[in-house]
Write a protein that holds these residues in place. Structure first.
Motif: not given
Lengths: 390, 244
Positions: A80, A83-85, A234
């Motif tokens: 995830d 994908k976000q980055n 993160y």
């Protein structure tokens, strides 16, 4: 006296004694050519090393997570995050590495088995000679598929292997779906001595509940710093403790290589630079001889109204003309030598613009510095003594 | 206004040497090459300075030619005090005011005749085209304009000396200073050169001739003899002949 006149006189004087001028220039030619060749070759070697490391993935970042029972990150979280980055991340793959006994019938060997995600192929720029790589479906279905390296194929099948054959890893039957192209001459303990399987299958084989290693790849090498920062933010957000995870990139290694080759060019360039210095002394020597030989000429010129700076500029311009002519010939020879030697060594070496500019300005500078002393001597001559000499 | 503009050629001498001493230190002994010389030369004169070797004539010629400065004393050339000048100012004086004719011609061997004659103009900063025009005129005056492309070693001694004279004249100097100009010439070319110098003098040029040869000296209008760094005679050619 105008500059153009001084240039004309300088070239007349150089052409007037061709052999001597050439020999004087020779030092300059050799010096400049060696500076350019050495710097060109070092640049070629640097590029070669950087390319090699880039193949190994200068754009990759390794993340290792220890975690605790309460603070943990699982595979889906990592996917995830990637994908976000995806503006900077090309992809991510879990890395579940371990060693197992592998069998084909009665033939067996021990090799490293790595559980990976489907992005592994792109991240590590692997090539397959036949079949396909581990795919998303294999991972989701925990399908027992594997991709083998050429060393494994050689050991277990004596090279006679095809897609669809099966092997046993740790007692379980795996179907070979792809064969990796030879990368390291099919030798033991190299990238050819490997088997890739889906990471979901690997966690079962190893009985590990969680995956601790991931490899991220950024879209560009330049992005790695930003990527490291985001990863760090993160993971810290979840772990709240820097001891529970680590983030390292290949670019750090690359910096070390650049630093080392930079030092190499400084040392080699410095050695070649000494030959330039020697060439400069050669020019000074010949100019001193020339001043003595032309004492009468200097006397005549002075008696007719030549000022100190007229005589000065005549000799300095002559020294500069010798050194820059030598410099230009050296640049041409050095450029050719760089290409020829580069080809001979199998590296792509080209003369760098920086080296050419450096060599040219150093040669002109040497002309000025080493021409100054003889020219000053000439300019200071007493016209009466100069006229009287023969 | 500088001294040169103040200079009035009808009343002030072109050359004025006042109590000139030139002293060389040779080891522990002191050599007085010029031992108190006073001399005035007006514009338009033709003066021969005669003396044996060691008489100090070369030293005085170097001082008159602004190649050297006296140890003490004053040298006024065309209203300018030259005796205290530094080398670059002296170079400018030589360039603008004096035309040299040397015994060994002193042409530059690696330049052709035209380039040799252009030299004083080059150092005067005159533009190329003008330089060539003036140099060709000077060569024509000496009758060797067709040799302009030749290098000195392709010319006879007489032609080289003419080239040297052309070079001395090209900048239209106030003073022509000839140092043993016939020393390397045969009698016929010597005659031609001396006649040419006379002609230049008739046209109003000031000429100072340095020689050891009395017969050459007698071509001038006025003779100055030197001995041991001192002037022993200064007068007309007729008086010189009577005195001897």
């Amino acid at each position: 006296m105008k500059f153009s006149q001084a240039c004309k006189l300088a070239f007349m004087s150089i052409l007037g004694s061709k052999m001597r001028s050439f020999l004087t220039m020779l030092g300059m030619i050799i010096g400049v050519a060696s500076v350019i060749t050495l710097l060109g070759l070092v640049t070629g070697v640097t590029n070669y090393l950087v390319d090699t490391f880039a193949d190994m993935g200068t754009n990759t970042i390794s993340v290792s997570i220890t975690g605790t029972d309460t603070r943990k990150v699982d595979v889906d979280d990592i996917y995830d995050f990637a994908k976000q980055n995806d503006d900077i991340f090309l992809g991510v793959t879990p890395m579940v590495a371990s060693s197992f006994t592998v069998k084909n019938g009665n033939t067996s060997m021990t090799t490293s088995v790595i559980g990976v995600g489907e992005d592994y192929l792109d991240i590590n720029t692997l090539e397959l000679s036949s079949g396909r790589f581990i795919q998303y479906a294999d991972i989701a279905n925990r399908y027992e598929a594997c991709v083998i390296g050429t060393y494994v194929a050689e050991e277990l099948f004596e090279g006679k292997v095809s897609v669809g054959d099966t092997i046993k890893i740790s007692g379980k039957v795996f179907k070979i779906v792809g064969i990796q192209e030879e990368k390291s001459d099919s030798e033991a303990n190299t990238t050819d001595d490997r088997i890739y399987i889906p990471y979901s299958v690997a966690t079962r084989l190893t009985n590990s509940s969680n995956i601790s290693s991931y490899t991220f790849a950024t879209r560009n090498t330049e992005d790695t710093e930003v990527a490291e920062e985001r990863l760090d933010n993160y993971l810290y957000g979840i772990m709240k403790n820097e001891e529970l995870y680590s983030v390292t990139s290949m670019t750090e290694l690359l910096d070390v290589i650049n630093q080392m080759t930079g030092m190499l060019s400084a040392v080699l360039g410095g050695i070649a630079g000494i030959s330039l210095l020697v060439a400069g002394i050669g020019i000074m020597n010949i100019m001193l001889v020339s001043v003595v030989e032309r004492t009468k000429e200097i006397g005549i010129r002075k008696s007719l109204g030549a000022k100190k700076r007229d005589i000065m500029s005549q000799f300095v311009v002559e020294a500069i003309a010798i050194s820059t002519t030598g410099g230009i010939i050296g640049i041409i020879i050095g450029s050719i030598a760089t290409n020829v030697l580069g080809k001979a060594f199998g590296i792509e070496a080209v003369p760098t613009m920086g080296a050419i500019l450096l060599a040219f300005s150093v040669s002109a500078g040497i002309g000025i510095c080493f021409g100054y002393m003889p020219a000053n001597k000439a300019a200071k001559l007493n016209p009466i003594d100069a006229l009287r000499s023969e | 206004m500088n001294n040169e503009q103040l200079y009035d050629k009808t009343r002030v001498p072109l050359i004025q040497l006042i109590d000139i001493y030139k002293i060389y230190q040779m080891g522990s002994t002191e050599v007085r090459a010029n031992d108190g010389i006073d001399l005035k030369i007006m514009e338009g004169e033709f003066v021969a300075i005669v003396g044996k070797s060691g008489s100090g004539k070369s030293t005085i010629m170097n001082i008159i030619g602004a190649l050297d400065v006296p140890t003490t004393g004053q040298y006024i050339l065309k209203g300018q005090d030259v005796s205290k000048m530094k080398s670059d100012s002296l170079a400018e004086v030589r360039n603008k005011t004096i035309g040299f004719i040397f015994q060994q011609y002193n042409l530059l061997t690696k330049q052709n005749l035209l380039e040799n004659v252009e030299l004083p103009l080059l150092y005067a900063g005159i533009h190329k085209r003008e330089r060539k025009k003036l140099a060709m005129e000077a060569l024509a005056r000496l009758g060797i304009e067709d040799k302009w492309k030749n290098f000195p070693n392709q010319l006879s001694g007489g032609q080289q000396q003419r080239g040297a004279v052309a070079r001395a004249l090209v900048g239209k100097p106030s003073l022509i200073l000839a140092d043993e100009p016939t020393g390397a010439l045969d009698s016929r070319t010597s005659r031609e050169l001396l006649d040419f110098l006379k002609q230049l003098n008739d046209e109003g040029n000031t000429i100072v001739l340095i020689t050891h040869d009395r017969s050459v000296a007698e071509e001038a209008k006025r003779i100055v003899t030197l001995k041991d760094g001192k002037i022993t005679f200064d007068g007309s050619v007729n008086d010189y002949r009577k005195q001897v």
